[in-house]
Scaffold this motif. Sequence first.
Motif, PDB file in Angstrom:
ATOM      1  N   GLY A  26      12.355   7.938 -38.675  1.00  0.00           N
ATOM      2  CA  GLY A  26      11.361   8.577 -39.575  1.00  0.00           C
ATOM      3  C   GLY A  26      11.790   8.483 -40.919  1.00  0.00           C
ATOM      4  O   GLY A  26      11.081   8.101 -42.161  1.00  0.00           O
ATOM      5  N   TRP A 103      10.650  13.943 -36.381  1.00  0.00           N
ATOM      6  CA  TRP A 103      10.359  12.835 -37.172  1.00  0.00           C
ATOM      7  C   TRP A 103       9.317  13.045 -38.086  1.00  0.00           C
ATOM      8  O   TRP A 103       8.178  13.813 -38.043  1.00  0.00           O
ATOM      9  CB  TRP A 103       9.663  12.034 -35.857  1.00  0.00           C
ATOM     10  CG  TRP A 103       9.340  10.680 -36.519  1.00  0.00           C
ATOM     11  CD1 TRP A 103       9.822   9.559 -36.393  1.00  0.00           C
ATOM     12  CD2 TRP A 103       7.824  10.483 -36.717  1.00  0.00           C
ATOM     13  NE1 TRP A 103       8.930   8.633 -36.993  1.00  0.00           N
ATOM     14  CE2 TRP A 103       7.726   8.944 -37.171  1.00  0.00           C
ATOM     15  CE3 TRP A 103       6.238  11.196 -36.916  1.00  0.00           C
ATOM     16  CZ2 TRP A 103       6.357   8.365 -37.674  1.00  0.00           C
ATOM     17  CZ3 TRP A 103       5.128  10.376 -37.150  1.00  0.00           C
ATOM     18  CH2 TRP A 103       5.197   9.062 -37.693  1.00  0.00           C
ATOM     19  N   GLU A 105       6.370  11.492 -40.744  1.00  0.00           N
ATOM     20  CA  GLU A 105       5.529  10.493 -40.847  1.00  0.00           C
ATOM     21  C   GLU A 105       5.626   9.702 -42.356  1.00  0.00           C
ATOM     22  O   GLU A 105       6.308  10.356 -43.304  1.00  0.00           O
ATOM     23  CB  GLU A 105       4.145  11.033 -40.524  1.00  0.00           C
ATOM     24  CG  GLU A 105       3.878  11.804 -41.762  1.00  0.00           C
ATOM     25  CD  GLU A 105       2.357  12.224 -41.583  1.00  0.00           C
ATOM     26  OE1 GLU A 105       1.380  12.504 -42.444  1.00  0.00           O
ATOM     27  OE2 GLU A 105       1.755  12.239 -40.378  1.00  0.00           O
ATOM     28  N   THR A 108       6.188  11.658 -46.206  1.00  0.00           N
ATOM     29  CA  THR A 108       6.376  13.271 -46.212  1.00  0.00           C
ATOM     30  C   THR A 108       7.382  13.404 -47.207  1.00  0.00           C
ATOM     31  O   THR A 108       7.333  14.572 -47.759  1.00  0.00           O
ATOM     32  CB  THR A 108       6.877  13.550 -44.446  1.00  0.00           C
ATOM     33  OG1 THR A 108       6.033  13.292 -43.588  1.00  0.00           O
ATOM     34  CG2 THR A 108       7.469  15.071 -44.399  1.00  0.00           C
ATOM     35  N   GLY A 247       3.865  16.305 -42.145  1.00  0.00           N
ATOM     36  CA  GLY A 247       4.210  15.214 -41.687  1.00  0.00           C
ATOM     37  C   GLY A 247       5.516  15.149 -40.645  1.00  0.00           C
ATOM     38  O   GLY A 247       5.728  14.327 -40.320  1.00  0.00           O
TER      39      GLY A 247
END
Length: 270
Positions: A26, A103, A105, A108, A247
Motif C-alpha cells: 500500500g 493497507w 489505498e 491516502t 483510505g
Amino acid sequence: MSDTRELEVLVPTCDRPAELAVTLSGLAAQAVPGFAVILSDQSEGEPAYEAPAARAMIRVLARAGHPVRVSRNLPRRGLAQQRAHLLELSSARYVLYLDDDVWLEPGTLARLHSAIVELGCGFVGNAVQGLSYLDDYRPDELARFEEWRGRPEPEQVLPGTAQWQRWTLHNAANPTHLSDAVARRPKWTAYKVAWIGGCVLFDREMLASTGGFGFWRELPETHCGEDVLAQLRVMAKYGGAGILPTGAVHLESPTTVPDRSVEAYDAVSP
C-alpha cells in the motif's frame, strides 16, 4: 534534499510477514514524493521484513525513492516502548504511525499530509475500515458524527465524557459508510474523534512536546491503548481530527496482543 524529511512512515511489526508485505505494498502505491519508511520488528523468529514478499516491497519502495530502514527492537517491553523506539529513529516533521495490518489505498498519504498542513493541528488520521462488515449499517453508531469547521480546537477528551462516545464512529465498516457520505466533496473532510487506531499522522514536534510515548516506563510490559493515550494528550494541547474519506483498510488478521487487560489511558493519567 536535506537530512530532515517532511514525512516518515513508522511501522511497528511483530510476527506478521504476510500482513507486513501487504502494508508495504500500500505504501509503494502512494504518490507523495520523498517519504521514507522505518520498520521496527519484534518477531520471535526471523524478522517479518526478511520474508520474500516484504523484501520485494522494500525494493519497490527504495526504487521509487522511498528508503526503508529496518530495526530489531528486542526484548519486548510493550507497545508504547515500541512506538517510542520508532519515534527516536525518526527526525521528520510529520510521522505517520501505520500498523502492520493496514493497507492504504492510493492517494491516502497525500490526503493526510494535505490535511495536517492546512489544519495545523497535532494529528490527523484515517480510521481503519473492516470491509467484512460492509453490509452492516449502524446508524445509531454514526449519530455522534460532527465535522470540524476550520482548524480543530484543543479538546479534553476523557473516558466517561460525551466526546468519548465518538469511538463508535470507527466500529466495523462505519468509516466506510461515513466516507461514502462525503465522497462527492472536492477534498477531504475533518471531523471530531475520541481517538483513531491504526493510521495516525502526527506533527512530530507537537507529539514530542506532550511526552511522545515516554510514558512506557510507567506501564507494565503487557498493555494496550498506548496510541489512545498519546492522542488524548496531543488533542488536549493542539487538537486532532479524523479525515474522510478514509483510505485505510484493516486486514482483519488475529491480534498479536491477546492480553488487553491494562489500558494505558487507565494506568497513566492523560
